[in-house]
Each structure stands twice: as C-alpha cells, then as structure tokens.
Design a protein around this motif. Structure first.
Motif, short mmCIF file in Angstrom:
data_model
loop_
_atom_site.label_atom_id
_atom_site.label_comp_id
_atom_site.label_asym_id
_atom_site.label_seq_id
_atom_site.Cartn_x
_atom_site.Cartn_y
_atom_site.Cartn_z
N LEU A 1 32.85 67.47 38.31
CA LEU A 1 32.22 68.66 38.88
C LEU A 1 31.31 69.32 37.84
O LEU A 1 30.12 69.49 38.06
CB LEU A 1 33.28 69.65 39.39
N GLN B 1 29.22 75.12 36.85
CA GLN B 1 29.89 76.30 37.43
C GLN B 1 31.28 75.97 37.99
O GLN B 1 32.07 76.87 38.23
CB GLN B 1 29.05 76.84 38.58
N SER B 2 31.55 74.69 38.27
CA SER B 2 32.83 74.30 38.89
C SER B 2 33.68 73.42 37.98
O SER B 2 34.56 72.72 38.46
CB SER B 2 32.56 73.55 40.21
N ALA C 1 36.13 76.98 35.30
CA ALA C 1 36.29 77.55 36.65
C ALA C 1 37.67 77.21 37.21
O ALA C 1 38.32 78.05 37.85
CB ALA C 1 35.19 77.02 37.58
N SER D 1 40.53 79.92 38.32
CA SER D 1 41.12 79.92 39.66
C SER D 1 42.63 79.80 39.59
O SER D 1 43.36 80.49 40.32
CB SER D 1 40.58 78.74 40.50
N GLY E 1 40.06 77.19 44.56
CA GLY E 1 39.16 78.22 45.07
C GLY E 1 39.79 79.60 44.99
O GLY E 1 40.78 79.80 44.29
N GLU F 1 35.91 76.33 45.55
CA GLU F 1 35.05 76.34 44.37
C GLU F 1 34.75 74.91 43.91
O GLU F 1 33.65 74.62 43.44
CB GLU F 1 35.78 77.10 43.26
N GLY F 2 35.74 74.04 44.04
CA GLY F 2 35.54 72.65 43.62
C GLY F 2 36.58 71.74 44.22
O GLY F 2 37.71 72.17 44.49
#
Ligand SMILES: CC(C)(COP(=O)(O)OP(=O)(O)OC[C@H]1O[C@@H](n2cnc3c(N)ncnc32)[C@H](O)[C@@H]1OP(=O)(O)O)[C@@H](O)C(=O)NCCC(=O)NCCS
Length: 198
Positions: free
Chosen positions: A25, A28-29, A33, A37, A60, A71-72
């Motif tokens: 990913l 940003q992910s 990240a 999360s 997420g 989010e990923g």
C-alpha cells in the motif's frame, strides 16, 4: 491442510501486518497509517492469516457521518486472486457494521482493484482528485460538481467530485485527460451500505 482465518489484529501480529501495508500500500496507507488505525480503532483492523501467518490486513476508522472508511486492504501477492481479499473485505464490513457504522467507503486504486470492489458490491459515488498544492489554475471538470476540498500532507489539494453516472471508465479517462497537466491522480471513491447480520 490450509487454515484461513480473518479476525481482529493482535499486537503480536502488528509488525508483520505493517510490513505488508508498507510493501503493497505504502504512502498515505502504509505502515504508519496501519499503526495509527490499530491504536485508535483495533476493532476495525482485521488480519487475514494462513496457517497462523499474517498474509493480509484491512484497516480503517469511522467517519463523521456514521460510516466507516476503509483506509487500506492488502493480501500478500503470493496469495492474491484466490478470493482471500474478498473474504477479508467481507470481514471488515462485518466489523464496521458491528461497530455501528452504516456503510463502508474507500478511495480505490486503479485497474483490477476497481474490479475487486465492484465484484464485492460497491458502487462509485465520487471521484478523488489530487493536485499539487501550488497549482491554483481553474479546473476543467466538464460540469462535474466539487463536493469537498481539503489539504493532504505533504502538499496536495484534494477535491471530491460528484460522479453522477456512477462507475464509468470513459468518464474517468476523459476527466484524467482534461486534468493531465494539473492532477497527479484521479481515482474512484466507492461505497457500500452494511448491516449487522447477527
Ligand atoms: C486488492 C487486493 C486486496 C485483492 O485481493 P485478492 O485476494 O486478489 O482478492 P480476490 O481474489 O477476492 O479478488 C481480486 C480480483 O481481481 C483480480 N486480480 C487480482 N490480482 C490481479 C492482478 N494483478 N491483475 C489483474 N487482476 C487481478 C482477480 O482475478 C479477482 O477477480 P475475479 O474474482 O473476477 O477473478 C489485492 O490484490 C492486493 O493486495 N493488491 C495490492 C494492494 C492494493 O492495491 N489494495 C487496494 C488499495 S485500494
């Protein structure tokens, strides 16, 4: 015998899941990240394990409108295209519904990833357009409405644009072509309502 399981990520599994997030990913992910999360919403951080080893992760957080943002999501590329990503996505949707969220939305990668979400029952609601911050020239959106605008680190102006025709590769291609000198990315935002099934 192969044992496939999807369940909330544990602290012991975080390092391996972070490796996958960073490799497949990134940006940003990526790993940062995922860690954020997991710290804030462990109930929305789901690991896919194969014979006890983490081979995928979905993560997420809730949004401000009562939904959840994915989010990923990634599966190690040694195991893709066997339905495991779909299994993980369904488990994330269950987790979102159990957390009281009414839908899941996400910004999709291009190509086969769009097919992945469509085959899992998602529909496109918006486009996401990333523009390097310095560029303030007017945008030729061919009448498509700007719904929201914000700033993304390190230096992007990000616009959410309405997609009244839903998922349409020709409309997306025409938009990307019109914005080719300004936008570094034009991608699809997908959405799916979710309900608790227990
Ligand atoms: C997207 C991802 C999570 C899907 O996981 P998966 O285990 O392949 O998921 P599934 O097998 O359930 O479905 C994938 C679909 O895309 C197709 N597909 C998968 N990889 C593909 C590839 N490299 N090229 C073309 N098609 C591909 C599969 O054939 C399948 O479609 P089908 O069921 O009609 O045959 C996984 O491919 C991945 O980790 N990709 C890299 C990270 C990424 O882009 N994540 C999404 C961020 S928005």
């Amino acid at each position: 015998m192969t044992d496939v399981n999807c369940s909330p990520l544990t602290t012991e599994q975080l390092a391996r899941a972070a490796e996958l997030a960073e490799e497949f990913l990134g940006g940003q992910s990526g790993a940062a990240a995922l860690a954020a999360s997991f710290a804030r919403h462990p109930e929305l951080t789901i690991a896919l394990t194969i014979d006890g080893t983490v081979e995928g992760v979905a993560f997420g957080h809730p949004d401000v409108e009562g939904g959840a943002i994915l989010e990923g999501i990634t599966v190690d590329d040694a195991h893709t295209a066997h339905g495991l990503g779909s299994l993980l996505l369904v488990r994330f949707e269950q987790a979102a519904a159990d957390a009281g969220c009414c839908d899941v939305s996400l910004g999709s990668g291009g190509g086969y990833v769009e097919h992945f979400y469509l085959k899992n029952g998602y529909r496109q609601t918006e486009y996401l357009i990333a523009i390097p911050d310095g560029d303030r020239q007017p945008l030729d959106l061919d009448g498509l409405e700007v719904l929201r605008e914000r700033h993304w680190e390190p230096n992007y102006r990000v616009l959410n644009i309405a997609a009244p025709d839903g998922y349409s590769p020709p409309v997306k291609a025409a938009l990307a072509q019109r914005l080719r000198m300004q936008a570094s990315d034009v991608s699809c935002i997908f959405y799916k309502p979710v309900t608790r099934n227990r």
